[in-house]
Motif scaffolding. Structure first.
Motif, PDB file in Angstrom:
ATOM      1  N   ILE A 232      20.048 -13.487   6.811  1.00  0.00           N
ATOM      2  CA  ILE A 232      19.914 -13.098   5.407  1.00  0.00           C
ATOM      3  C   ILE A 232      18.964 -11.911   5.277  1.00  0.00           C
ATOM      4  CG2 ILE A 232      19.088 -13.868   3.142  1.00  0.00           C
ATOM      5  CD1 ILE A 232      20.080 -16.668   3.881  1.00  0.00           C
ATOM      6  N   PHE A 233      17.900 -11.905   6.055  1.00  0.00           N
ATOM      7  CA  PHE A 233      16.932 -10.807   6.009  1.00  0.00           C
ATOM      8  C   PHE A 233      17.605  -9.475   6.329  1.00  0.00           C
ATOM      9  CE2 PHE A 233      13.890  -8.001   8.154  1.00  0.00           C
ATOM     10  CZ  PHE A 233      12.883  -7.920   7.202  1.00  0.00           C
ATOM     11  N   HIS A 234      18.403  -9.446   7.366  1.00  0.00           N
ATOM     12  CA  HIS A 234      19.011  -8.189   7.806  1.00  0.00           C
ATOM     13  C   HIS A 234      20.206  -7.783   6.948  1.00  0.00           C
ATOM     14  CE1 HIS A 234      16.449  -7.605  11.238  1.00  0.00           C
ATOM     15  NE2 HIS A 234      16.706  -8.822  11.695  1.00  0.00           N
ATOM     16  N   GLU A 235      20.884  -8.751   6.309  1.00  0.00           N
ATOM     17  CA  GLU A 235      22.106  -8.434   5.584  1.00  0.00           C
ATOM     18  C   GLU A 235      21.910  -8.251   4.081  1.00  0.00           C
ATOM     19  OE1 GLU A 235      25.142 -11.240   6.509  1.00  0.00           O
ATOM     20  OE2 GLU A 235      25.298 -10.611   8.614  1.00  0.00           O
ATOM     21  N   SER A 236      20.770  -8.644   3.537  1.00  0.00           N
ATOM     22  CA  SER A 236      20.547  -8.498   2.097  1.00  0.00           C
ATOM     23  C   SER A 236      20.450  -7.017   1.721  1.00  0.00           C
ATOM     24  CB  SER A 236      19.264  -9.213   1.679  1.00  0.00           C
ATOM     25  OG  SER A 236      19.391 -10.613   1.834  1.00  0.00           O
ATOM     26  N   ASP A 237      20.987  -6.675   0.567  1.00  0.00           N
ATOM     27  CA  ASP A 237      20.947  -5.285   0.114  1.00  0.00           C
ATOM     28  C   ASP A 237      19.522  -4.836  -0.178  1.00  0.00           C
ATOM     29  OD1 ASP A 237      23.734  -5.058   0.254  1.00  0.00           O
ATOM     30  OD2 ASP A 237      23.975  -5.845  -1.776  1.00  0.00           O
ATOM     31  N   VAL A 238      18.740  -5.715  -0.800  1.00  0.00           N
ATOM     32  CA  VAL A 238      17.343  -5.406  -1.130  1.00  0.00           C
ATOM     33  C   VAL A 238      16.465  -6.558  -0.677  1.00  0.00           C
ATOM     34  CG1 VAL A 238      15.671  -4.991  -2.984  1.00  0.00           C
ATOM     35  CG2 VAL A 238      17.949  -3.957  -3.122  1.00  0.00           C
ATOM     36  N   VAL A 239      15.358  -6.233  -0.033  1.00  0.00           N
ATOM     37  CA  VAL A 239      14.360  -7.233   0.336  1.00  0.00           C
ATOM     38  C   VAL A 239      13.054  -6.890  -0.366  1.00  0.00           C
ATOM     39  CG1 VAL A 239      12.983  -8.262   2.188  1.00  0.00           C
ATOM     40  CG2 VAL A 239      15.397  -7.719   2.577  1.00  0.00           C
ATOM     41  N   ILE A 240      12.530  -7.843  -1.112  1.00  0.00           N
ATOM     42  CA  ILE A 240      11.226  -7.707  -1.763  1.00  0.00           C
ATOM     43  C   ILE A 240      10.276  -8.664  -1.066  1.00  0.00           C
ATOM     44  CG2 ILE A 240       9.922  -8.003  -3.906  1.00  0.00           C
ATOM     45  CD1 ILE A 240      12.485  -7.322  -5.435  1.00  0.00           C
ATOM     46  N   SER A 241       9.221  -8.122  -0.511  1.00  0.00           N
ATOM     47  CA  SER A 241       8.259  -8.896   0.280  1.00  0.00           C
ATOM     48  C   SER A 241       6.975  -9.059  -0.507  1.00  0.00           C
ATOM     49  CB  SER A 241       7.989  -8.163   1.607  1.00  0.00           C
ATOM     50  OG  SER A 241       6.909  -8.756   2.290  1.00  0.00           O
ATOM     51  N   LYS A 242       6.686 -10.289  -0.887  1.00  0.00           N
ATOM     52  CA  LYS A 242       5.533 -10.562  -1.753  1.00  0.00           C
ATOM     53  C   LYS A 242       4.343 -11.028  -0.924  1.00  0.00           C
ATOM     54  CE  LYS A 242       3.296 -11.516  -5.539  1.00  0.00           C
ATOM     55  NZ  LYS A 242       3.602 -12.770  -6.241  1.00  0.00           N
ATOM     56  N   GLY A 243       3.174 -10.443  -1.175  1.00  0.00           N
ATOM     57  CA  GLY A 243       1.949 -10.952  -0.591  1.00  0.00           C
ATOM     58  C   GLY A 243       1.449 -10.163   0.609  1.00  0.00           C
ATOM     59  N   GLN A 244       0.146 -10.248   0.812  1.00  0.00           N
ATOM     60  CA  GLN A 244      -0.502  -9.497   1.876  1.00  0.00           C
ATOM     61  C   GLN A 244      -0.099  -9.995   3.263  1.00  0.00           C
ATOM     62  OE1 GLN A 244      -4.704  -8.038   1.443  1.00  0.00           O
ATOM     63  NE2 GLN A 244      -5.061  -9.440   3.155  1.00  0.00           N
ATOM     64  N   GLY A 245       0.072 -11.311   3.412  1.00  0.00           N
ATOM     65  CA  GLY A 245       0.465 -11.853   4.708  1.00  0.00           C
ATOM     66  C   GLY A 245       1.815 -11.331   5.162  1.00  0.00           C
ATOM     67  N   ASN A 246       2.766 -11.257   4.232  1.00  0.00           N
ATOM     68  CA  ASN A 246       4.070 -10.696   4.566  1.00  0.00           C
ATOM     69  C   ASN A 246       3.956  -9.220   4.935  1.00  0.00           C
ATOM     70  OD1 ASN A 246       5.748 -12.984   4.304  1.00  0.00           O
ATOM     71  ND2 ASN A 246       5.850 -12.746   2.080  1.00  0.00           N
ATOM     72  N   PHE A 247       3.085  -8.488   4.233  1.00  0.00           N
ATOM     73  CA  PHE A 247       2.869  -7.080   4.583  1.00  0.00           C
ATOM     74  C   PHE A 247       2.337  -6.953   6.012  1.00  0.00           C
ATOM     75  CE2 PHE A 247      -0.224  -3.610   5.019  1.00  0.00           C
ATOM     76  CZ  PHE A 247       0.636  -2.519   4.871  1.00  0.00           C
ATOM     77  N   GLU A 248       1.390  -7.806   6.368  1.00  0.00           N
ATOM     78  CA  GLU A 248       0.759  -7.701   7.686  1.00  0.00           C
ATOM     79  C   GLU A 248       1.752  -7.919   8.830  1.00  0.00           C
ATOM     80  OE1 GLU A 248      -3.496  -9.310   7.946  1.00  0.00           O
ATOM     81  OE2 GLU A 248      -2.747 -10.240   6.098  1.00  0.00           O
ATOM     82  N   VAL A 249       2.751  -8.778   8.631  1.00  0.00           N
ATOM     83  CA  VAL A 249       3.687  -9.052   9.724  1.00  0.00           C
ATOM     84  C   VAL A 249       4.962  -8.216   9.648  1.00  0.00           C
ATOM     85  CG1 VAL A 249       2.826 -11.401   9.994  1.00  0.00           C
ATOM     86  CG2 VAL A 249       4.848 -10.995   8.564  1.00  0.00           C
ATOM     87  N   LEU A 250       5.243  -7.599   8.493  1.00  0.00           N
ATOM     88  CA  LEU A 250       6.504  -6.875   8.335  1.00  0.00           C
ATOM     89  C   LEU A 250       6.334  -5.365   8.208  1.00  0.00           C
ATOM     90  CD1 LEU A 250       8.401  -9.243   5.862  1.00  0.00           C
ATOM     91  CD2 LEU A 250       8.922  -8.854   8.273  1.00  0.00           C
ATOM     92  N   GLU A 251       5.129  -4.882   8.054  1.00  0.00           N
ATOM     93  CA  GLU A 251       4.917  -3.445   7.907  1.00  0.00           C
ATOM     94  C   GLU A 251       5.471  -2.700   9.126  1.00  0.00           C
ATOM     95  OE1 GLU A 251       2.154   0.183   8.439  1.00  0.00           O
ATOM     96  OE2 GLU A 251       1.968  -1.696   9.529  1.00  0.00           O
ATOM     97  N   GLY A 252       6.341  -1.726   8.860  1.00  0.00           N
ATOM     98  CA  GLY A 252       6.948  -0.963   9.935  1.00  0.00           C
ATOM     99  C   GLY A 252       8.203  -1.573  10.529  1.00  0.00           C
ATOM    100  N   VAL A 253       8.646  -2.734  10.008  1.00  0.00           N
ATOM    101  CA  VAL A 253       9.848  -3.380  10.537  1.00  0.00           C
ATOM    102  C   VAL A 253      11.060  -2.480  10.320  1.00  0.00           C
ATOM    103  CG1 VAL A 253      10.566  -4.609   8.446  1.00  0.00           C
ATOM    104  CG2 VAL A 253      10.975  -5.638  10.680  1.00  0.00           C
ATOM    105  N   GLY A 254      12.101  -2.673  11.123  1.00  0.00           N
ATOM    106  CA  GLY A 254      13.216  -1.750  11.143  1.00  0.00           C
ATOM    107  C   GLY A 254      14.242  -1.890  10.050  1.00  0.00           C
TER     108      GLY A 254
END
Length: 288
Positions: A232-254
């Motif tokens: 679902i993460f890779h196939e969704s048209d838009v991903v909204i990532s809420k919160g600092q913890g999500n930023f820390e692990v997803l920043e720069g993801v492809g």
């Protein structure tokens, strides 16, 4: 975003708090701190703070026998947020820019975080400051353009309590956007992060597709996520990532996605070169 040396102190403070509310004796607390330091000392060079914190909190749960130390605190913050929600919903409805205000309110809800020592966590603070809310970094025009044509939106939740305020965006999206929304919570209890149980207590609407990441990590760490979530993460048209913890692990993801959070600590605010406490709506581009 790699864990910084300063994260060590914060994570150890988290460990002490979690151990104490789990009922640890002084002797057990000493064992927990020893084990926590070992986990920190052996973390790989590329480790993020949320994944190291997850390993430490898992150890605390095992040693204390308490599978969800923050359960009562999560229920309390959810109850308080639900009490405030109707007033903010009315403000969003009357706003000339309801999408912006819904996302600003959701971002401000990111103050509800028991994982950051000494942080003010009252949901009432959002109501008090709502007229002054601004994004320090504002990529809303880019997000809004993508939302208009999106068929699927994946929304990555952060903490219990603040999840109530994420409903403001869900309300807007279901009324004005054609996309189907999937809400992803944590795969199990970790600090005060939202689980499926917390989402149900937050009264998330039945038309929102509810899934979890498959991992008890305070961030959507892809290396530990389930196959269902990754698809679902890779196939969704838009991903909204809420919160600092999500930023820390997803920043720069492809993949392109949008981070919405409050820069709550010196490490993150210094990394982003923004004042501590800034509200961020930041587009992540592949390879950025």
């Amino acid at each position: 975003m790699k864990m910084a040396p300063a994260c060590r102190t914060c994570i150890l403070e988290q460990a002490v708090t979690a151990a104490k509310i789990s009922g640890a004796t002084d002797a057990l607390l000493s064992r927990i701190l020893t084990r926590s330091r070992e986990i920190l000392d052996t973390a790989g060079d590329g480790a993020t703070a949320p994944e190291v914190a997850a390993d430490i909190h898992r150890t605390i749960m095992e040693l204390t026998g308490n599978p969800d130390p923050y359960r009562s605190r999560k229920r309390k913050s959810t109850k308080e947020a639900l009490a405030v929600l109707p007033q903010i919903q009315e403000m969003v409805r009357k706003s000339p820019d309801p999408l912006r205000l819904s996302l600003l309110s959701a971002a401000a809800g990111n103050i509800i975080d028991f994982g950051v020592p000494s942080l003010v966590v009252s949901p009432w603070a959002i109501l008090e400051e709502i007229d002054d809310l601004r994004f320090h970094h504002d990529d809303l025009p880019l997000l809004e353009e993508e939302l208009r044509s999106a068929r699927t939106i994946l929304y990555l939740a952060d903490n219990a309590g603040e999840l109530v305020f994420d409903r403001l965006f869900f309300d807007y999206a279901t009324a004005h956007l054609p996309a189907r929304i999937t809400l992803a919570v944590r795969g199990g209890p970790i600090i005060n992060d939202a689980t499926k149980k917390d989402a149900l207590e937050s009264k998330v609407d039945d038309h929102i597709n509810l899934i979890d990441t498959g991992a008890s990590v305070p961030g959507a760490l892809l290396s530990r996520a389930s196959d269902e979530f990754l698809e679902i993460f890779h196939e969704s048209d838009v991903v909204i990532s809420k919160g600092q913890g999500n930023f820390e692990v997803l920043e720069g993801v492809g993949r392109t996605l949008y981070f919405i959070f409050k820069a709550k600590c010196d490490v993150v605010s210094d990394y982003l070169k923004v004042p501590k406490g800034s509200l961020m709506l930041l587009q992540n581009r592949p390879g950025s």
